[in-house]
Scaffold this motif. Structure first.
Motif, PDB file in Angstrom:
ATOM      1  N   ARG A  63     -11.994  -0.726  -9.456  1.00 25.62           N
ATOM      2  CA  ARG A  63     -10.841  -0.048  -8.853  1.00 25.62           C
ATOM      3  C   ARG A  63      -9.757  -1.084  -8.613  1.00 25.62           C
ATOM      4  O   ARG A  63     -10.040  -2.262  -8.365  1.00 25.62           O
ATOM      5  N   ALA A  64      -8.518  -0.639  -8.732  1.00 26.96           N
ATOM      6  CA  ALA A  64      -7.370  -1.515  -8.495  1.00 26.96           C
ATOM      7  C   ALA A  64      -6.989  -1.418  -7.023  1.00 26.96           C
ATOM      8  O   ALA A  64      -6.921  -0.325  -6.465  1.00 26.96           O
ATOM      9  N   ILE A  65      -6.769  -2.570  -6.410  1.00 31.14           N
ATOM     10  CA  ILE A  65      -6.356  -2.646  -5.012  1.00 31.14           C
ATOM     11  C   ILE A  65      -4.917  -3.137  -4.991  1.00 31.14           C
ATOM     12  O   ILE A  65      -4.601  -4.171  -5.580  1.00 31.14           O
ATOM     13  N   GLU A  66      -4.059  -2.392  -4.335  1.00 30.11           N
ATOM     14  CA  GLU A  66      -2.653  -2.779  -4.208  1.00 30.11           C
ATOM     15  C   GLU A  66      -2.431  -3.421  -2.850  1.00 30.11           C
ATOM     16  O   GLU A  66      -3.131  -3.086  -1.898  1.00 30.11           O
ATOM     17  N   PRO A  67      -1.459  -4.310  -2.679  1.00 28.73           N
ATOM     18  CA  PRO A  67      -0.589  -4.825  -3.727  1.00 28.73           C
ATOM     19  C   PRO A  67      -1.351  -5.799  -4.617  1.00 28.73           C
ATOM     20  O   PRO A  67      -2.376  -6.339  -4.235  1.00 28.73           O
ATOM     21  N   GLY A  68      -0.823  -5.998  -5.741  1.00 28.85           N
ATOM     22  CA  GLY A  68      -1.475  -6.927  -6.664  1.00 28.85           C
ATOM     23  C   GLY A  68      -1.177  -6.590  -8.109  1.00 28.85           C
ATOM     24  O   GLY A  68      -0.145  -6.949  -8.616  1.00 28.85           O
ATOM     25  N   PRO A  69      -1.992  -5.898  -8.744  1.00 29.19           N
ATOM     26  CA  PRO A  69      -3.260  -5.400  -8.234  1.00 29.19           C
ATOM     27  C   PRO A  69      -4.346  -6.485  -8.261  1.00 29.19           C
ATOM     28  O   PRO A  69      -4.263  -7.454  -9.002  1.00 29.19           O
ATOM     29  N   ARG A  70      -5.317  -6.270  -7.416  1.00 27.82           N
ATOM     30  CA  ARG A  70      -6.550  -7.037  -7.443  1.00 27.82           C
ATOM     31  C   ARG A  70      -7.626  -6.023  -7.799  1.00 27.82           C
ATOM     32  O   ARG A  70      -7.427  -4.815  -7.636  1.00 27.82           O
ATOM     33  N   TYR A  71      -8.741  -6.481  -8.289  1.00 26.92           N
ATOM     34  CA  TYR A  71      -9.778  -5.569  -8.753  1.00 26.92           C
ATOM     35  C   TYR A  71     -11.067  -5.781  -7.986  1.00 26.92           C
ATOM     36  O   TYR A  71     -11.454  -6.906  -7.689  1.00 26.92           O
ATOM     37  N   ALA A  72     -11.721  -4.659  -7.655  1.00 25.21           N
ATOM     38  CA  ALA A  72     -12.994  -4.661  -6.944  1.00 25.21           C
ATOM     39  C   ALA A  72     -13.910  -3.635  -7.617  1.00 25.21           C
ATOM     40  O   ALA A  72     -13.470  -2.856  -8.474  1.00 25.21           O
TER      41      ALA A  72
END
Length: 92
Positions: A63-72
């Motif tokens: 899943r993309a985490i905003e802001p960023g994106p970062r991924y988890a």
């Protein structure tokens, strides 16, 4: 007749790379990992990493985490883990 003694012979490289990305993301801190981090740690170009990450996000594995994106890790893995746990209990 094929030589079955070499398991790498049957390895699908794109699947192996995707699994490596999942492992990298799983080992990352809770706030996730950047695309640059994935590319660097997996020794691949950012464009190749992006293609894998977007495919895994679309499948719910990441899943993309905003802001960023970062991924988890994504919820699809929770569902699969839950199913594997249930299946294992029914066998034991």
């Amino acid at each position: 007749m094929p030589n079955d003694s070499d398991p790498a012979r049957y390895t699908v490289q794109s699947v192996a790379k995707a699994l490596r990305v999942i492992d990298l993301v799983a080992a990352a801190p809770a706030e996730g990992v950047t695309l640059s981090d994935v590319a660097r740690q997996a020794s691949m170009s950012k464009s190749a990493a992006y293609g894998l990450v977007r495919t895994l996000v679309d499948a719910g594995v990441l899943r993309a985490i905003e802001p960023g994106p970062r991924y988890a890790l994504g919820l699809t893995l929770v569902r699969l883990g839950d199913q594997a746990g249930r299946d294992r209990k029914s066998v034991v």
